[in-house]
Design a protein around this motif. Sequence first.
Motif, PDB file in Angstrom:
ATOM      1  N   ARG A 105       0.894  -8.115  14.523  1.00  0.00           N
ATOM      2  CA  ARG A 105       0.404  -8.920  13.358  1.00  0.00           C
ATOM      3  C   ARG A 105      -0.625  -7.931  12.543  1.00  0.00           C
ATOM      4  O   ARG A 105      -0.437  -8.168  11.660  1.00  0.00           O
ATOM      5  CB  ARG A 105      -0.362 -10.174  14.067  1.00  0.00           C
ATOM      6  CG  ARG A 105       0.570 -11.172  14.429  1.00  0.00           C
ATOM      7  CD  ARG A 105      -0.215 -12.649  14.625  1.00  0.00           C
ATOM      8  NE  ARG A 105       0.752 -13.417  15.508  1.00  0.00           N
ATOM      9  CZ  ARG A 105       0.331 -13.958  16.789  1.00  0.00           C
ATOM     10  NH1 ARG A 105      -0.611 -13.108  17.351  1.00  0.00           N
ATOM     11  NH2 ARG A 105       1.342 -14.639  17.477  1.00  0.00           N
ATOM     12  N   PRO A 106      -1.559  -7.441  13.267  1.00  0.00           N
ATOM     13  CA  PRO A 106      -2.313  -6.531  12.301  1.00  0.00           C
ATOM     14  C   PRO A 106      -1.772  -5.558  11.743  1.00  0.00           C
ATOM     15  O   PRO A 106      -1.998  -5.136  10.555  1.00  0.00           O
ATOM     16  CB  PRO A 106      -3.367  -5.955  13.616  1.00  0.00           C
ATOM     17  CG  PRO A 106      -3.475  -6.958  14.801  1.00  0.00           C
ATOM     18  CD  PRO A 106      -1.900  -7.403  14.791  1.00  0.00           C
ATOM     19  N   LEU A 107      -0.729  -4.884  12.409  1.00  0.00           N
ATOM     20  CA  LEU A 107       0.068  -3.734  11.542  1.00  0.00           C
ATOM     21  C   LEU A 107       0.777  -4.388  10.634  1.00  0.00           C
ATOM     22  O   LEU A 107       0.655  -3.692   9.291  1.00  0.00           O
ATOM     23  CB  LEU A 107       1.102  -3.149  12.563  1.00  0.00           C
ATOM     24  CG  LEU A 107       0.441  -2.204  13.660  1.00  0.00           C
ATOM     25  CD1 LEU A 107       1.598  -1.938  14.548  1.00  0.00           C
ATOM     26  CD2 LEU A 107      -0.130  -0.806  12.773  1.00  0.00           C
ATOM     27  N   PHE A 108       1.540  -5.740  10.605  1.00  0.00           N
ATOM     28  CA  PHE A 108       2.228  -6.154   9.488  1.00  0.00           C
ATOM     29  C   PHE A 108       1.161  -6.720   8.254  1.00  0.00           C
ATOM     30  O   PHE A 108       1.472  -6.465   7.183  1.00  0.00           O
ATOM     31  CB  PHE A 108       2.715  -7.559  10.093  1.00  0.00           C
ATOM     32  CG  PHE A 108       3.806  -7.894   9.193  1.00  0.00           C
ATOM     33  CD1 PHE A 108       5.023  -7.548   9.026  1.00  0.00           C
ATOM     34  CD2 PHE A 108       3.376  -9.219   8.355  1.00  0.00           C
ATOM     35  CE1 PHE A 108       5.909  -7.798   7.980  1.00  0.00           C
ATOM     36  CE2 PHE A 108       4.233  -9.712   7.178  1.00  0.00           C
ATOM     37  CZ  PHE A 108       5.512  -9.102   7.369  1.00  0.00           C
ATOM     38  N   ALA A 109      -0.212  -6.837   8.815  1.00  0.00           N
ATOM     39  CA  ALA A 109      -1.034  -7.115   7.557  1.00  0.00           C
ATOM     40  C   ALA A 109      -1.479  -5.948   6.896  1.00  0.00           C
ATOM     41  O   ALA A 109      -1.528  -5.906   5.757  1.00  0.00           O
ATOM     42  CB  ALA A 109      -2.238  -7.849   8.352  1.00  0.00           C
ATOM     43  N   GLN A 110      -1.353  -4.790   7.704  1.00  0.00           N
ATOM     44  CA  GLN A 110      -1.818  -3.441   7.115  1.00  0.00           C
ATOM     45  C   GLN A 110      -0.405  -3.262   6.203  1.00  0.00           C
ATOM     46  O   GLN A 110      -0.713  -2.503   5.204  1.00  0.00           O
ATOM     47  CB  GLN A 110      -1.716  -2.535   8.218  1.00  0.00           C
ATOM     48  CG  GLN A 110      -3.345  -2.635   8.963  1.00  0.00           C
ATOM     49  CD  GLN A 110      -3.333  -1.499   9.935  1.00  0.00           C
ATOM     50  OE1 GLN A 110      -2.913  -0.537   9.969  1.00  0.00           O
ATOM     51  NE2 GLN A 110      -4.135  -1.900  11.031  1.00  0.00           N
ATOM     52  N   ILE A 111       0.668  -3.255   6.610  1.00  0.00           N
ATOM     53  CA  ILE A 111       1.863  -3.082   5.747  1.00  0.00           C
ATOM     54  C   ILE A 111       1.874  -3.674   4.400  1.00  0.00           C
ATOM     55  O   ILE A 111       2.014  -3.342   3.415  1.00  0.00           O
ATOM     56  CB  ILE A 111       2.858  -3.206   6.612  1.00  0.00           C
ATOM     57  CG1 ILE A 111       3.160  -2.398   7.640  1.00  0.00           C
ATOM     58  CG2 ILE A 111       4.460  -3.272   5.650  1.00  0.00           C
ATOM     59  CD1 ILE A 111       4.443  -2.740   8.408  1.00  0.00           C
ATOM     60  N   ASN A 112       1.374  -5.095   4.436  1.00  0.00           N
ATOM     61  CA  ASN A 112       1.271  -5.733   3.156  1.00  0.00           C
ATOM     62  C   ASN A 112       0.022  -5.169   2.383  1.00  0.00           C
ATOM     63  O   ASN A 112       0.370  -5.335   1.205  1.00  0.00           O
ATOM     64  CB  ASN A 112       0.978  -7.161   3.479  1.00  0.00           C
ATOM     65  CG  ASN A 112       2.077  -8.156   3.820  1.00  0.00           C
ATOM     66  OD1 ASN A 112       3.134  -7.876   3.320  1.00  0.00           O
ATOM     67  ND2 ASN A 112       2.109  -9.099   5.013  1.00  0.00           N
ATOM     68  N   VAL A 113      -1.010  -4.962   2.944  1.00  0.00           N
ATOM     69  CA  VAL A 113      -2.021  -4.172   1.953  1.00  0.00           C
ATOM     70  C   VAL A 113      -1.471  -2.826   1.513  1.00  0.00           C
ATOM     71  O   VAL A 113      -1.867  -2.475   0.316  1.00  0.00           O
ATOM     72  CB  VAL A 113      -3.311  -4.033   2.670  1.00  0.00           C
ATOM     73  CG1 VAL A 113      -4.348  -3.226   2.020  1.00  0.00           C
ATOM     74  CG2 VAL A 113      -4.070  -5.230   3.300  1.00  0.00           C
ATOM     75  N   ALA A 114      -1.004  -2.237   2.443  1.00  0.00           N
ATOM     76  CA  ALA A 114      -0.456  -0.795   1.745  1.00  0.00           C
ATOM     77  C   ALA A 114       0.729  -0.980   0.873  1.00  0.00           C
ATOM     78  O   ALA A 114       0.789  -0.165  -0.016  1.00  0.00           O
ATOM     79  CB  ALA A 114       0.339  -0.066   3.152  1.00  0.00           C
ATOM     80  N   PHE A 115       1.480  -2.037   0.833  1.00  0.00           N
ATOM     81  CA  PHE A 115       2.540  -2.176  -0.161  1.00  0.00           C
ATOM     82  C   PHE A 115       1.966  -2.625  -1.350  1.00  0.00           C
ATOM     83  O   PHE A 115       2.341  -2.276  -2.672  1.00  0.00           O
ATOM     84  CB  PHE A 115       3.460  -3.562   0.428  1.00  0.00           C
ATOM     85  CG  PHE A 115       4.712  -3.589  -0.541  1.00  0.00           C
ATOM     86  CD1 PHE A 115       5.491  -2.595  -0.735  1.00  0.00           C
ATOM     87  CD2 PHE A 115       4.707  -4.831  -1.149  1.00  0.00           C
ATOM     88  CE1 PHE A 115       6.645  -2.705  -1.644  1.00  0.00           C
ATOM     89  CE2 PHE A 115       5.892  -5.065  -1.846  1.00  0.00           C
ATOM     90  CZ  PHE A 115       6.866  -4.079  -2.246  1.00  0.00           C
ATOM     91  N   GLN A 116       0.701  -3.539  -1.463  1.00  0.00           N
ATOM     92  CA  GLN A 116       0.055  -3.803  -2.728  1.00  0.00           C
ATOM     93  C   GLN A 116      -0.486  -2.529  -3.248  1.00  0.00           C
ATOM     94  O   GLN A 116      -0.667  -2.306  -4.501  1.00  0.00           O
ATOM     95  CB  GLN A 116      -0.699  -4.840  -2.282  1.00  0.00           C
ATOM     96  CG  GLN A 116      -0.363  -6.052  -1.728  1.00  0.00           C
ATOM     97  CD  GLN A 116       0.664  -6.746  -2.636  1.00  0.00           C
ATOM     98  OE1 GLN A 116       0.390  -6.758  -4.014  1.00  0.00           O
ATOM     99  NE2 GLN A 116       1.531  -7.142  -1.985  1.00  0.00           N
ATOM    100  N   ASP A 117      -0.844  -1.600  -2.588  1.00  0.00           N
ATOM    101  CA  ASP A 117      -1.650  -0.206  -3.107  1.00  0.00           C
ATOM    102  C   ASP A 117      -0.340   0.533  -3.629  1.00  0.00           C
ATOM    103  O   ASP A 117      -0.368   1.103  -4.645  1.00  0.00           O
ATOM    104  CB  ASP A 117      -2.302   0.322  -1.725  1.00  0.00           C
ATOM    105  CG  ASP A 117      -3.415  -0.442  -1.332  1.00  0.00           C
ATOM    106  OD1 ASP A 117      -3.922  -1.148  -2.145  1.00  0.00           O
ATOM    107  OD2 ASP A 117      -4.148   0.136  -0.307  1.00  0.00           O
ATOM    108  N   TYR A 118       0.795   0.534  -2.752  1.00  0.00           N
ATOM    109  CA  TYR A 118       1.895   1.245  -3.365  1.00  0.00           C
ATOM    110  C   TYR A 118       2.254   0.676  -4.644  1.00  0.00           C
ATOM    111  O   TYR A 118       2.504   1.240  -5.613  1.00  0.00           O
ATOM    112  CB  TYR A 118       2.917   1.097  -2.386  1.00  0.00           C
ATOM    113  CG  TYR A 118       4.438   1.644  -2.633  1.00  0.00           C
ATOM    114  CD1 TYR A 118       4.603   2.913  -2.433  1.00  0.00           C
ATOM    115  CD2 TYR A 118       5.337   0.910  -3.272  1.00  0.00           C
ATOM    116  CE1 TYR A 118       5.716   3.528  -2.878  1.00  0.00           C
ATOM    117  CE2 TYR A 118       6.425   1.346  -3.740  1.00  0.00           C
ATOM    118  CZ  TYR A 118       6.914   2.734  -3.720  1.00  0.00           C
ATOM    119  OH  TYR A 118       8.122   3.481  -4.100  1.00  0.00           O
ATOM    120  N   LEU A 119       2.385  -0.710  -4.879  1.00  0.00           N
ATOM    121  CA  LEU A 119       2.621  -1.211  -5.971  1.00  0.00           C
ATOM    122  C   LEU A 119       1.606  -0.903  -7.126  1.00  0.00           C
ATOM    123  O   LEU A 119       2.254  -0.764  -8.338  1.00  0.00           O
ATOM    124  CB  LEU A 119       2.795  -2.851  -6.074  1.00  0.00           C
ATOM    125  CG  LEU A 119       3.921  -3.219  -5.147  1.00  0.00           C
ATOM    126  CD1 LEU A 119       4.115  -4.609  -4.928  1.00  0.00           C
ATOM    127  CD2 LEU A 119       5.522  -2.613  -5.741  1.00  0.00           C
TER     128      LEU A 119
END
Length: 452
Positions: A105-119
Amino acid sequence: MNPGIKLRLTIFITAIVLLVALIAWIAHNSWWRINQSHEKLTQMQWQSFQIADHLQQSILGLNNHILRYAAYRDPGDWTNADVASQELQRWLDAQQPILSSETERPLFAQINVAFQDYLAAAAAIHTKIYASHQSITRVVEFADFEKQSRHILDLGFKLAKAHQDALDSLREQNIQSLDRLRLTLFGALGLLLIAGFCLAVVVYREMIAPLQVQLVESRQLAERQEKLASLGMLAAGVAHEIRNPLTAIKAWLYLQQKHLTPNTPEFTDAQLIGGEINRLERIVKDFLQFARPSEPQFTVVAASQPLREVQTLLQPEFAKFQIQIILEETAPIPVRIDPQQIKQVLINLIRNAADSIGENGTVTLRTRLDEKRISDRAIEVVILEVSDTGKGIPPEAEKRLFDPFFTTKDSGTGLGLPIAARIIEKHHGALQYQTQPDRGTTFGIILPRVQP
């Protein structure tokens, strides 16, 4: 069948049925768990591979669209990148309920944040191109975008590894669960074997062994009855032939005694001869009674009545030898007997008990209820017991105890117990005994109980 035996058999059979049901349930549950674990593990393995691969392919595809847009400023490339980013976002949202472990769950939350930074980094490139109306040619201008792309790919691989760790944990839990089921199965099988063994022991001890003993006793009884029948026919003829000469001898001796002077050797010899003639007459009388016992005249009386009467009759006789006759009082139990014949049997048993004691002892009379097998069927019986504190019956005498003319007394005829046994047989009962050396003997007159 004895109610106690029925209860034990019911308990053991119920236990065996429950154990068989438990084993069947364990086997079914184990099979179901194995199938569920196999399906879940297969699904998780596929998801573990799919998450990393899909995320990697999606990010690489977005990179390709954005780089093409930066190089050629084709709005279609940006449109394709925008559509791909929206699909990736929807896919990420769909994966969130699937991930269940505390690490994922924490890793998936980090992926969501990183994806927003990527966008955001991709949007900055789009804004710069759109504002300057020219292509981006310097590599430094893609540094933030490349950094965010590499970060999200690294998080994807970490998520796949966390998913694999959760898979390994689930596999370990399944192995432990199956081990517990296996131990439970082996325990149930062990209990089943123990219950089956106990059931076999109960069946053998309570049913088969008594039948074997009864078969031996029935065979011995049949052999004894056959011998007694043959002996009875012979005894009737011999006793009849002996009685007539004895009567004549006794009459002649009586006449001769009138001519003899008292206190002379001849008179003493005549008295001795008379005593022996009386003894022969008693033997012939017992012989005839044994050979042709009279039919009992049945009447219903309390079981303690004949015991009380023989106690009153014999107590004064044995008091001089310090032998007490004790009657244990019980509730009245009706029996159907010939009182005179049963008293004859009891008198014989009590005299034998007194002879075994000698002096200073106790003869105990009692009645009790029980269940015995008589004539190949179990019935409720009344037992009239005569217990003594004598020296018991020697082992060598037990084998011939009921044989006619076998006696351990100097003046006995050896017909007392055979006559008693035949009388009890006429009452549809049995005569049994238990003896212990130097501790005494208990004879039991077993009679069918009169049902109310």
